[in-house]
Design a protein around this motif. Sequence first.
Motif, PDB file in Angstrom:
ATOM      1  N   GLY A 184      34.442  22.983  66.088  1.00 47.08           N
ATOM      2  CA  GLY A 184      33.173  23.543  66.544  1.00 47.08           C
ATOM      3  C   GLY A 184      32.266  24.012  65.424  1.00 47.08           C
ATOM      4  N   ALA A 185      32.672  23.802  64.166  1.00 47.45           N
ATOM      5  CA  ALA A 185      31.920  24.334  63.032  1.00 47.45           C
ATOM      6  C   ALA A 185      30.500  23.773  62.948  1.00 47.45           C
ATOM      7  CB  ALA A 185      32.670  24.056  61.727  1.00 47.45           C
ATOM      8  N   VAL A 186      30.353  22.443  63.123  1.00 52.17           N
ATOM      9  CA  VAL A 186      29.014  21.851  63.002  1.00 52.17           C
ATOM     10  C   VAL A 186      28.109  22.277  64.152  1.00 52.17           C
ATOM     11  CG1 VAL A 186      29.681  19.849  61.634  1.00 52.17           C
ATOM     12  CG2 VAL A 186      29.822  19.736  64.124  1.00 52.17           C
ATOM     13  N   LEU A 187      28.702  22.549  65.293  1.00 51.39           N
ATOM     14  CA  LEU A 187      27.925  23.000  66.454  1.00 51.39           C
ATOM     15  C   LEU A 187      27.514  24.454  66.278  1.00 51.39           C
ATOM     16  CD1 LEU A 187      30.287  21.293  69.002  1.00 51.39           C
ATOM     17  CD2 LEU A 187      27.897  20.652  68.677  1.00 51.39           C
ATOM     18  N   ALA A 188      28.439  25.281  65.816  1.00 51.93           N
ATOM     19  CA  ALA A 188      28.132  26.696  65.582  1.00 51.93           C
ATOM     20  C   ALA A 188      27.082  26.865  64.503  1.00 51.93           C
ATOM     21  CB  ALA A 188      29.401  27.449  65.214  1.00 51.93           C
ATOM     22  N   ALA A 189      27.083  25.945  63.530  1.00 51.71           N
ATOM     23  CA  ALA A 189      26.129  26.018  62.423  1.00 51.71           C
ATOM     24  C   ALA A 189      24.765  25.455  62.785  1.00 51.71           C
ATOM     25  CB  ALA A 189      26.685  25.272  61.212  1.00 51.71           C
ATOM     26  N   GLY A 190      24.629  24.899  63.982  1.00 52.33           N
ATOM     27  CA  GLY A 190      23.345  24.364  64.410  1.00 52.33           C
ATOM     28  C   GLY A 190      22.967  23.058  63.747  1.00 52.33           C
ATOM     29  N   LYS A 191      23.959  22.275  63.296  1.00 54.94           N
ATOM     30  CA  LYS A 191      23.658  20.994  62.653  1.00 54.94           C
ATOM     31  C   LYS A 191      23.431  19.886  63.675  1.00 54.94           C
ATOM     32  CE  LYS A 191      26.032  21.959  58.297  1.00 54.94           C
ATOM     33  NZ  LYS A 191      27.093  21.521  57.356  1.00 54.94           N
ATOM     34  N   CYS A 192      23.920  20.092  64.897  1.00 51.03           N
ATOM     35  CA  CYS A 192      23.731  19.086  65.934  1.00 51.03           C
ATOM     36  C   CYS A 192      23.740  19.741  67.303  1.00 51.03           C
ATOM     37  CB  CYS A 192      24.810  18.007  65.847  1.00 51.03           C
ATOM     38  SG  CYS A 192      26.476  18.628  65.661  1.00 51.03           S
ATOM     39  N   ASP A 193      23.169  19.051  68.265  1.00 51.58           N
ATOM     40  CA  ASP A 193      23.104  19.565  69.633  1.00 51.58           C
ATOM     41  C   ASP A 193      24.403  19.315  70.378  1.00 51.58           C
ATOM     42  OD1 ASP A 193      20.232  20.245  69.523  1.00 51.58           O
ATOM     43  OD2 ASP A 193      19.973  18.073  69.363  1.00 51.58           O
ATOM     44  N   LEU A 194      24.964  18.128  70.189  1.00 53.19           N
ATOM     45  CA  LEU A 194      26.196  17.716  70.832  1.00 53.19           C
ATOM     46  C   LEU A 194      27.061  16.988  69.813  1.00 53.19           C
ATOM     47  CD1 LEU A 194      24.767  16.154  74.137  1.00 53.19           C
ATOM     48  CD2 LEU A 194      25.924  18.367  73.948  1.00 53.19           C
ATOM     49  N   ALA A 195      28.323  16.732  70.189  1.00 54.54           N
ATOM     50  CA  ALA A 195      29.203  15.937  69.343  1.00 54.54           C
ATOM     51  C   ALA A 195      29.990  14.970  70.215  1.00 54.54           C
ATOM     52  CB  ALA A 195      30.145  16.831  68.543  1.00 54.54           C
ATOM     53  N   MET A 196      30.433  13.890  69.607  1.00 59.62           N
ATOM     54  CA  MET A 196      31.171  12.851  70.337  1.00 59.62           C
ATOM     55  C   MET A 196      32.151  12.189  69.385  1.00 59.62           C
ATOM     56  SD  MET A 196      28.208   9.920  70.523  1.00 59.62           S
ATOM     57  CE  MET A 196      27.525   9.215  68.996  1.00 59.62           C
ATOM     58  N   GLY A 197      33.017  11.352  69.949  1.00 58.39           N
ATOM     59  CA  GLY A 197      33.935  10.630  69.087  1.00 58.39           C
ATOM     60  C   GLY A 197      35.251  10.299  69.757  1.00 58.39           C
ATOM     61  N   GLY A 198      35.220   9.948  71.040  1.00 63.08           N
ATOM     62  CA  GLY A 198      36.471   9.726  71.742  1.00 63.08           C
ATOM     63  C   GLY A 198      37.334  10.963  71.637  1.00 63.08           C
ATOM     64  N   ALA A 199      36.744  12.114  71.901  1.00 66.13           N
ATOM     65  CA  ALA A 199      37.416  13.404  71.682  1.00 66.13           C
ATOM     66  C   ALA A 199      38.265  13.787  72.893  1.00 66.13           C
ATOM     67  CB  ALA A 199      36.385  14.492  71.407  1.00 66.13           C
ATOM     68  N   THR A 200      39.563  13.857  72.702  1.00 69.97           N
ATOM     69  CA  THR A 200      40.460  14.263  73.773  1.00 69.97           C
ATOM     70  C   THR A 200      40.284  15.753  74.070  1.00 69.97           C
ATOM     71  OG1 THR A 200      42.098  12.590  73.173  1.00 69.97           O
ATOM     72  CG2 THR A 200      42.868  14.454  74.473  1.00 69.97           C
ATOM     73  N   ILE A 201      40.185  16.065  75.346  1.00 71.69           N
ATOM     74  CA  ILE A 201      40.063  17.459  75.774  1.00 71.69           C
ATOM     75  C   ILE A 201      41.452  18.092  75.713  1.00 71.69           C
ATOM     76  CG2 ILE A 201      39.417  18.977  77.686  1.00 71.69           C
ATOM     77  CD1 ILE A 201      37.635  16.658  78.712  1.00 71.69           C
ATOM     78  N   THR A 202      41.608  19.109  74.872  1.00 73.69           N
ATOM     79  CA  THR A 202      42.880  19.823  74.761  1.00 73.69           C
ATOM     80  C   THR A 202      42.625  21.324  74.864  1.00 73.69           C
ATOM     81  OG1 THR A 202      42.796  20.137  72.347  1.00 73.69           O
ATOM     82  CG2 THR A 202      43.713  18.052  73.157  1.00 73.69           C
ATOM     83  N   PRO A 203      43.621  22.099  75.301  1.00 77.86           N
ATOM     84  CA  PRO A 203      43.453  23.552  75.381  1.00 77.86           C
ATOM     85  C   PRO A 203      43.064  24.173  74.044  1.00 77.86           C
ATOM     86  CG  PRO A 203      45.388  22.894  76.613  1.00 77.86           C
ATOM     87  CD  PRO A 203      44.912  21.665  75.877  1.00 77.86           C
ATOM     88  N   LYS A 204      43.641  23.679  72.958  1.00 77.05           N
ATOM     89  CA  LYS A 204      43.324  24.233  71.640  1.00 77.05           C
ATOM     90  C   LYS A 204      41.858  23.989  71.290  1.00 77.05           C
ATOM     91  CE  LYS A 204      44.642  24.161  66.756  1.00 77.05           C
ATOM     92  NZ  LYS A 204      45.562  23.578  65.743  1.00 77.05           N
ATOM     93  N   ARG A 205      41.386  22.769  71.528  1.00 75.36           N
ATOM     94  CA  ARG A 205      39.986  22.462  71.223  1.00 75.36           C
ATOM     95  C   ARG A 205      39.038  23.227  72.135  1.00 75.36           C
ATOM     96  NH1 ARG A 205      40.566  15.865  70.362  1.00 75.36           N
ATOM     97  NH2 ARG A 205      41.510  15.979  68.281  1.00 75.36           N
TER      98      ARG A 205
END
Length: 257
Positions: free
Chosen positions: A79-100
């Motif tokens: 979540g670092a790039v999102l928290a830093a305001g570098k992008c609105d959304l992120a993608m990448g075949g990202a598996t949804i996990t409890p840790k993430r």
Amino acid sequence: MALTLSACSQDKGGTVDGIELVNAEALTVCTHLPYKPFQFTDSSGEVVGFDVDLVKLLGDDLGVETNVISTDWNQITSGAVLAAGKCDLAMGGATITPKRQEAVLFSAPYFNATQALLVKKDSGYEGLEDLDGKRVGVQTDTTGAIYADKHAEEHGYTTVVFDDLSLETTAVSAGKIDAAINDNGPLYQYASDNPDTEIAAEFDTGENYGFLAKKDDENAKKMIDRLNKLIAESKEDGTYDEIFKKWFGQVPGNVNE
């Protein structure tokens, strides 16, 4: 709307149709390239792929371009790039996990995935049980790496970590490693493009992909809610099936409704 790969935008943000964007003229999306067929750069330099076409539904709905930024995968899942305001959304075949989910806000699931084992054709390897004493490639900070590490002692192989998918898969072709574990979609794509390789096995890990946004943020939730709505509508009107067939050659049979 054009889709481009850009450096981190320095343009002034603004509000578009009730949603704040880091760049008022574009929907800025972070990913880690390449991850074919979900996102990759084609021969003309354009960023294309299955994830790209889906997230572009939101950019088009907002009436702005969609710009893609390639960054480290762990900066996305943490979540670092999102928290830093570098992008609105992120993608990448990202598996949804409890840790993430502790670090980012996920969209509704849009794709079901399994892990797969890529090997050289005629290698004789049919599963993890055949890899005792062998070297198995994984991509850093992926669920495939977690799965491989979990079963390494049981089957006697050693994992070799790569920074991205292309390095991992080409290492199989080059004979630097004996096999590789990663998501089935991109590995089937690689095997199709490189007939000296094949998928030896799949491991049903019950994974679902989601798009990512900033955690605990009202504006981010607005974006995710809108994207969820647009993807749901695309499934109803047939657009989702068209996009799926474009990148996978068939109508989906394993995707969450």
